[in-house]
Design a protein around this motif. Structure first.
Motif, PDB file in Angstrom:
ATOM      1  N   PRO A 187       0.844  -1.197   0.000  1.00  0.00           N
ATOM      2  CA  PRO A 187       0.000   0.000   0.000  1.00  0.00           C
ATOM      3  C   PRO A 187       0.880   1.248   0.000  1.00  0.00           C
ATOM      4  CG  PRO A 187      -0.707  -1.540   1.713  1.00  0.00           C
ATOM      5  CD  PRO A 187       0.615  -2.039   1.193  1.00  0.00           C
ATOM      6  N   TRP A 188       0.437   2.292  -0.707  1.00  0.00           N
ATOM      7  CA  TRP A 188       1.237   3.500  -0.801  1.00  0.00           C
ATOM      8  C   TRP A 188       0.330   4.725  -0.761  1.00  0.00           C
ATOM      9  CZ3 TRP A 188       0.265   6.993  -4.653  1.00  0.00           C
ATOM     10  CH2 TRP A 188      -0.495   6.534  -5.725  1.00  0.00           C
ATOM     11  N   ALA A 189       0.931   5.867  -0.502  1.00  0.00           N
ATOM     12  CA  ALA A 189       0.200   7.132  -0.520  1.00  0.00           C
ATOM     13  C   ALA A 189       1.208   8.275  -0.524  1.00  0.00           C
ATOM     14  CB  ALA A 189      -0.741   7.253   0.679  1.00  0.00           C
ATOM     15  N   VAL A 190       0.753   9.435  -0.981  1.00  0.00           N
ATOM     16  CA  VAL A 190       1.530  10.670  -0.898  1.00  0.00           C
ATOM     17  C   VAL A 190       0.783  11.608   0.042  1.00  0.00           C
ATOM     18  CG1 VAL A 190       2.417  12.674  -2.138  1.00  0.00           C
ATOM     19  CG2 VAL A 190       2.484  10.417  -3.214  1.00  0.00           C
ATOM     20  N   ILE A 191       1.353  11.871   1.191  1.00  0.00           N
ATOM     21  CA  ILE A 191       0.696  12.708   2.191  1.00  0.00           C
ATOM     22  C   ILE A 191       0.958  14.179   1.866  1.00  0.00           C
ATOM     23  CG2 ILE A 191       0.314  13.048   4.648  1.00  0.00           C
ATOM     24  CD1 ILE A 191       0.038  10.130   3.612  1.00  0.00           C
ATOM     25  N   PHE A 192      -0.112  14.961   1.804  1.00  0.00           N
ATOM     26  CA  PHE A 192      -0.002  16.392   1.501  1.00  0.00           C
ATOM     27  C   PHE A 192      -0.211  17.152   2.811  1.00  0.00           C
ATOM     28  CE2 PHE A 192      -1.495  20.293  -0.894  1.00  0.00           C
ATOM     29  CZ  PHE A 192      -0.282  20.520  -1.515  1.00  0.00           C
ATOM     30  N   LEU A 193       0.895  17.590   3.402  1.00  0.00           N
ATOM     31  CA  LEU A 193       0.872  18.244   4.717  1.00  0.00           C
ATOM     32  C   LEU A 193       0.977  19.751   4.529  1.00  0.00           C
ATOM     33  CD1 LEU A 193       1.021  18.120   7.828  1.00  0.00           C
ATOM     34  CD2 LEU A 193       3.491  17.755   7.602  1.00  0.00           C
ATOM     35  N   THR A 194      -0.086  20.469   4.888  1.00  0.00           N
ATOM     36  CA  THR A 194      -0.159  21.911   4.657  1.00  0.00           C
ATOM     37  C   THR A 194      -0.750  22.611   5.880  1.00  0.00           C
ATOM     38  OG1 THR A 194      -2.381  21.759   3.693  1.00  0.00           O
ATOM     39  CG2 THR A 194      -0.506  21.534   2.191  1.00  0.00           C
ATOM     40  N   PRO A 195      -0.657  23.943   5.942  1.00  0.00           N
ATOM     41  CA  PRO A 195      -1.221  24.663   7.096  1.00  0.00           C
ATOM     42  C   PRO A 195      -2.714  24.429   7.296  1.00  0.00           C
ATOM     43  CG  PRO A 195       0.328  26.080   5.953  1.00  0.00           C
ATOM     44  CD  PRO A 195       0.170  24.842   5.103  1.00  0.00           C
ATOM     45  N   ARG A 196      -3.478  24.305   6.217  1.00  0.00           N
ATOM     46  CA  ARG A 196      -4.932  24.170   6.358  1.00  0.00           C
ATOM     47  C   ARG A 196      -5.474  22.814   5.928  1.00  0.00           C
ATOM     48  NH1 ARG A 196      -7.372  30.099   4.553  1.00  0.00           N
ATOM     49  NH2 ARG A 196      -6.106  31.341   6.011  1.00  0.00           N
ATOM     50  N   GLY A 198      -5.549  21.572   2.924  1.00  0.00           N
ATOM     51  CA  GLY A 198      -6.244  21.650   1.643  1.00  0.00           C
ATOM     52  C   GLY A 198      -5.760  20.629   0.631  1.00  0.00           C
ATOM     53  N   LYS A 199      -6.527  20.463  -0.434  1.00  0.00           N
ATOM     54  CA  LYS A 199      -6.192  19.496  -1.481  1.00  0.00           C
ATOM     55  C   LYS A 199      -5.157  20.089  -2.445  1.00  0.00           C
ATOM     56  CE  LYS A 199     -10.747  17.299  -1.360  1.00  0.00           C
ATOM     57  NZ  LYS A 199     -11.960  16.931  -2.154  1.00  0.00           N
ATOM     58  N   PRO A 200      -4.310  19.238  -3.000  1.00  0.00           N
ATOM     59  CA  PRO A 200      -3.308  19.723  -3.951  1.00  0.00           C
ATOM     60  C   PRO A 200      -3.946  20.089  -5.294  1.00  0.00           C
ATOM     61  CG  PRO A 200      -3.219  17.349  -3.827  1.00  0.00           C
ATOM     62  CD  PRO A 200      -4.195  17.791  -2.758  1.00  0.00           C
ATOM     63  N   LYS A 208      -6.414   8.890  -7.774  1.00  0.00           N
ATOM     64  CA  LYS A 208      -7.633   9.156  -7.015  1.00  0.00           C
ATOM     65  C   LYS A 208      -7.321  10.061  -5.820  1.00  0.00           C
ATOM     66  CE  LYS A 208      -8.265   4.790  -6.253  1.00  0.00           C
ATOM     67  NZ  LYS A 208      -7.161   4.233  -7.030  1.00  0.00           N
ATOM     68  N   PRO A 209      -8.326  10.795  -5.321  1.00  0.00           N
ATOM     69  CA  PRO A 209      -8.107  11.657  -4.154  1.00  0.00           C
ATOM     70  C   PRO A 209      -7.574  10.896  -2.942  1.00  0.00           C
ATOM     71  CG  PRO A 209     -10.191  12.198  -5.202  1.00  0.00           C
ATOM     72  CD  PRO A 209      -9.678  10.961  -5.883  1.00  0.00           C
ATOM     73  N   GLU A 210      -8.008   9.632  -2.786  1.00  0.00           N
ATOM     74  CA  GLU A 210      -7.536   8.861  -1.624  1.00  0.00           C
ATOM     75  C   GLU A 210      -6.061   8.490  -1.737  1.00  0.00           C
ATOM     76  OE1 GLU A 210     -10.257   6.047  -4.084  1.00  0.00           O
ATOM     77  OE2 GLU A 210     -10.185   8.158  -3.475  1.00  0.00           O
ATOM     78  N   ASP A 211      -5.478   8.644  -2.917  1.00  0.00           N
ATOM     79  CA  ASP A 211      -4.038   8.405  -3.059  1.00  0.00           C
ATOM     80  C   ASP A 211      -3.217   9.498  -2.396  1.00  0.00           C
ATOM     81  OD1 ASP A 211      -4.410   6.077  -4.537  1.00  0.00           O
ATOM     82  OD2 ASP A 211      -4.471   7.152  -6.446  1.00  0.00           O
ATOM     83  N   VAL A 212      -3.869  10.639  -2.141  1.00  0.00           N
ATOM     84  CA  VAL A 212      -3.177  11.789  -1.554  1.00  0.00           C
ATOM     85  C   VAL A 212      -3.937  12.261  -0.317  1.00  0.00           C
ATOM     86  CG1 VAL A 212      -2.152  14.048  -2.011  1.00  0.00           C
ATOM     87  CG2 VAL A 212      -2.492  12.436  -3.892  1.00  0.00           C
ATOM     88  N   PRO A 213      -3.772  11.588   0.811  1.00  0.00           N
ATOM     89  CA  PRO A 213      -4.405  12.055   2.048  1.00  0.00           C
ATOM     90  C   PRO A 213      -3.904  13.446   2.409  1.00  0.00           C
ATOM     91  CG  PRO A 213      -3.574   9.809   2.292  1.00  0.00           C
ATOM     92  CD  PRO A 213      -3.026  10.341   1.014  1.00  0.00           C
ATOM     93  N   CYS A 214      -4.822  14.333   2.729  1.00  0.00           N
ATOM     94  CA  CYS A 214      -4.471  15.715   3.066  1.00  0.00           C
ATOM     95  C   CYS A 214      -4.648  15.922   4.571  1.00  0.00           C
ATOM     96  CB  CYS A 214      -5.355  16.692   2.299  1.00  0.00           C
ATOM     97  SG  CYS A 214      -5.245  16.513   0.512  1.00  0.00           S
ATOM     98  N   ILE A 215      -3.681  16.557   5.174  1.00  0.00           N
ATOM     99  CA  ILE A 215      -3.726  16.761   6.616  1.00  0.00           C
ATOM    100  C   ILE A 215      -3.096  18.109   6.937  1.00  0.00           C
ATOM    101  CG2 ILE A 215      -1.536  15.545   6.968  1.00  0.00           C
ATOM    102  CD1 ILE A 215      -2.632  14.546   9.646  1.00  0.00           C
ATOM    103  N   SER A 216      -3.623  18.775   7.941  1.00  0.00           N
ATOM    104  CA  SER A 216      -3.074  20.067   8.346  1.00  0.00           C
ATOM    105  C   SER A 216      -2.011  19.860   9.420  1.00  0.00           C
ATOM    106  CB  SER A 216      -4.178  20.979   8.880  1.00  0.00           C
ATOM    107  OG  SER A 216      -4.663  20.503  10.133  1.00  0.00           O
TER     108      SER A 216
END
Length: 262
Positions: A187-196, A198-200, A208-216
């Protein structure tokens, strides 16, 4: 719960929260139906026992606040600020099970749990090995330099860290391609870690959106603090007075307190 118990209890429970952060909620919950006497000859009845209990309950939390106000923040001296490269290095240190923070697997486990709302196929822990590295080239392509790589025996993750910088052209889509290639059957993913959180904008149409979990940053800090505080309290209650371990834990909590404000 009365208001004195609320304030003192929350201060003790959240050692890394400041008195200034908790007071607004305290006064918001304070009874709004109190009518103070405006007449000079009218007396206000004060329950001395409740007032005594209120101040006695505040004693220990205020000591904690006073102690923290004098605490040394190593990251302030190091000039960490909002610099992405430096914050990324500290984050990788904290997520590394072999890091000198003394928390072992706990930070990584808390991180994995925080992203499972969008990627529940990512395990909550690794089995045998896990390497955490910063500024890597997962496929050897120098144009794709990833902030954090987490390479475990049962999953593969890349973390793209953002604080103030913008995305590069097709950046997240390229990282997804690299992660999928390196993961093979894991299993793999690219985590998008940002201040808010938000989605990339550069994920592309192939993923798919679930391939890139977004977290503040705030969500991440809250998840890690919640997990690490319980462990640290057990460590303190066991009278394991290791100065180096206490300093490492203090550095970890200082970092999480800073990034939650991004």
């Amino acid at each position: 719960m009365n208001n004195s118990s609320f304030l003192s209890g929350h201060l003790m429970e959240h050692d890394n929260s400041s008195l200034a952060e908790l007071l607004p909620e305290f006064f918001h919950q304070w009874p709004k139906n109190l009518e103070w006497a405006r007449e000079k000859d009218k007396k206000t009845n004060i329950d001395a026992s409740q007032l005594t209990e209120f101040f006695s309950l505040l004693s220990e939390p205020l000591k904690v606040v006073q102690h923290r106000s004098l605490s040394f923040d190593p990251w302030e001296v190091a000039g960490l600020g909002r610099k992405e490269v430096r914050n990324t290095a500290v984050l990788a240190w904290l997520l590394d099970p072999e890091g000198t923070h003394g928390f072992g697997r706990l930070p990584l486990q808390a991180f994995l749990q925080a992203i499972r709302h969008s990627r529940n196929d990512i395990p909550e822990d690794y089995l045998h090995y896990c390497r955490v590295r910063v500024e890597t080239n997962p496929t050897g392509d120098n144009t794709n330099r990833v902030d954090v790589e987490i390479n475990a025996d049962n999953f593969f993750l890349l973390i793209e860290v953002k604080i103030d910088a913008y995305e590069q052209p097709e950046q997240v889509a390229r990282y997804c391609s690299d992660a999928k290639l390196r993961a093979i059957s894991r299993p793999w993913a690219v985590i998008f870690l940002t201040p808010r959180g938000g989605k990339p904008l550069t994920c592309g149409l192939d993923f798919k959106p679930e391939d890139v979990p977004c977290i503040s940053w705030r969500h991440l800090a809250t998840a890690l603090v919640s997990s690490l505080q319980a462990h640290y309290k057990e460590f303190i209650s066991a009278n394991e007075n290791s100065p180096s371990r206490q300093m490492a834990a203090h550095a970890a909590f200082c970092f999480l307190n800073r990034v939650r404000t991004f």
